[in-house]
Design an enzyme around this catalytic site. Structure first.
Site, PDB file in Angstrom:
ATOM      1  N   SER A 169      57.659   8.920 -31.069  1.00  0.00           N
ATOM      2  CA  SER A 169      57.906   8.729 -29.643  1.00  0.00           C
ATOM      3  C   SER A 169      58.785   9.825 -29.042  1.00  0.00           C
ATOM      4  O   SER A 169      58.566  10.264 -27.914  1.00  0.00           O
ATOM      5  CB  SER A 169      58.541   7.364 -29.392  1.00  0.00           C
ATOM      6  OG  SER A 169      57.697   6.336 -29.845  1.00  0.00           O
ATOM      7  N   HIS A 228      63.900   8.538 -27.133  1.00  0.00           N
ATOM      8  CA  HIS A 228      63.019   8.671 -25.980  1.00  0.00           C
ATOM      9  C   HIS A 228      63.636   9.567 -24.910  1.00  0.00           C
ATOM     10  O   HIS A 228      62.998  10.499 -24.412  1.00  0.00           O
ATOM     11  CB  HIS A 228      62.730   7.285 -25.392  1.00  0.00           C
ATOM     12  CG  HIS A 228      61.746   6.493 -26.183  1.00  0.00           C
ATOM     13  ND1 HIS A 228      61.033   5.445 -25.650  1.00  0.00           N
ATOM     14  CD2 HIS A 228      61.360   6.573 -27.477  1.00  0.00           C
ATOM     15  CE1 HIS A 228      60.246   4.923 -26.574  1.00  0.00           C
ATOM     16  NE2 HIS A 228      60.440   5.596 -27.690  1.00  0.00           N
TER      17      HIS A 228
END
Length: 239
Positions: free
Chosen positions: A126, A177
């Protein structure tokens, strides 16, 4: 630009880096779920565990990018790569795409090491994928002419949704993230500002970077990024 119309063979030929990354992700996932290796051995060896990294296992800053905890995790990240990876690989070239992906992913893992507890464990691509979002966003800010209005809106929408979901879902590495997104954006901004040559664009022919100024950014873009920053700050405060 983000709609895939190629056959499977064409996809492999046109986008080899994206293909190899997805293939490695799938192979490593299968090795973790099939009774080929001792149960949990590969995850214990390659997962990002801050304590192990501090003790000298520095490969864990890289290997978590290819590891996934469950099929849904693998499926979502693979889908994101298939959707956004090919366009960027074609836009900036194979080597630069690989650098953006790995620098963003490693940067996200370094931030996780610094900001999360020593007992923190994480896996997933991610951070690297958010780096792709960040790079696309830098293109929107500094070279909007390279993307159509529809593609610009799609990138911004997916990025904002991704950030919002980061704070709404459980067991998400928020640090990875956010810092993956930031790393991708900064790489894109630095690349464009340094007038790097050799890009081939999907829309306008050869890449011809031009000097940009922040005061030339449209109000809509400033509002969008202001909202993203606000969400990030609120998410960190109320985590």
């Amino acid at each position: 630009m983000f709609i895939r119309t190629e056959s499977f063979k064409e996809f492999i030929r046109f986008y080899p880096i994206v293909t190899w990354i997805i293939a490695i992700n799938i192979v490593l996932y299968l090795l973790t779920v099939l009774p080929i290796l001792p149960s949990g051995w590969l995850m214990n060896l390659f997962a990002g565990v801050n304590l192990n990294i501090v003790m000298g296992e520095y490969w864990r800053l890289v290997t978590p990018i290819f590891m996934h905890n469950g099929f849904a995790h693998l499926l979502f990240n693979s889908f994101s790569l298939v959707l956004f990876g090919p366009a960027l690989e074609r836009l900036i070239g194979k080597v630069r795409f690989l650098l953006v992906y790995f620098i963003s992913g490693i940067g996200a893992n370094v931030a996780t090491l610094i900001l999360e507890p020593l007992t923190y464990m994480h896996v997933g691509a991610s951070g690297a994928i958010f780096g792709l979002f960040g790079f696309f966003t830098s293109i929107i800010v500094f070279r909007r002419d390279l993307l159509s209005r529809q593609n610009t809106q799609l990138v911004l929408t997916i990025t904002i949704i991704g950030i919002v979901m980061t704070f709404m879902q459980a067991n998400i590495n928020v640090t990875a993230h956010l810092f993956g997104l930031l790393a991708g954006f900064l790489i894109g901004a630095a690349t464009i500002k340094n007038k790097t040559s050799g890009f081939s664009t999907i829309k306008t022919g050869n890449w011809k970077p031009a000097r940009q100024r922040f005061n030339g950014i449209p109000l809509k873009t400033l509002l969008v990024w202001g909202g993203i920053v606000l969400l990030a700050i609120l998410g960190l405060i109320f985590r």
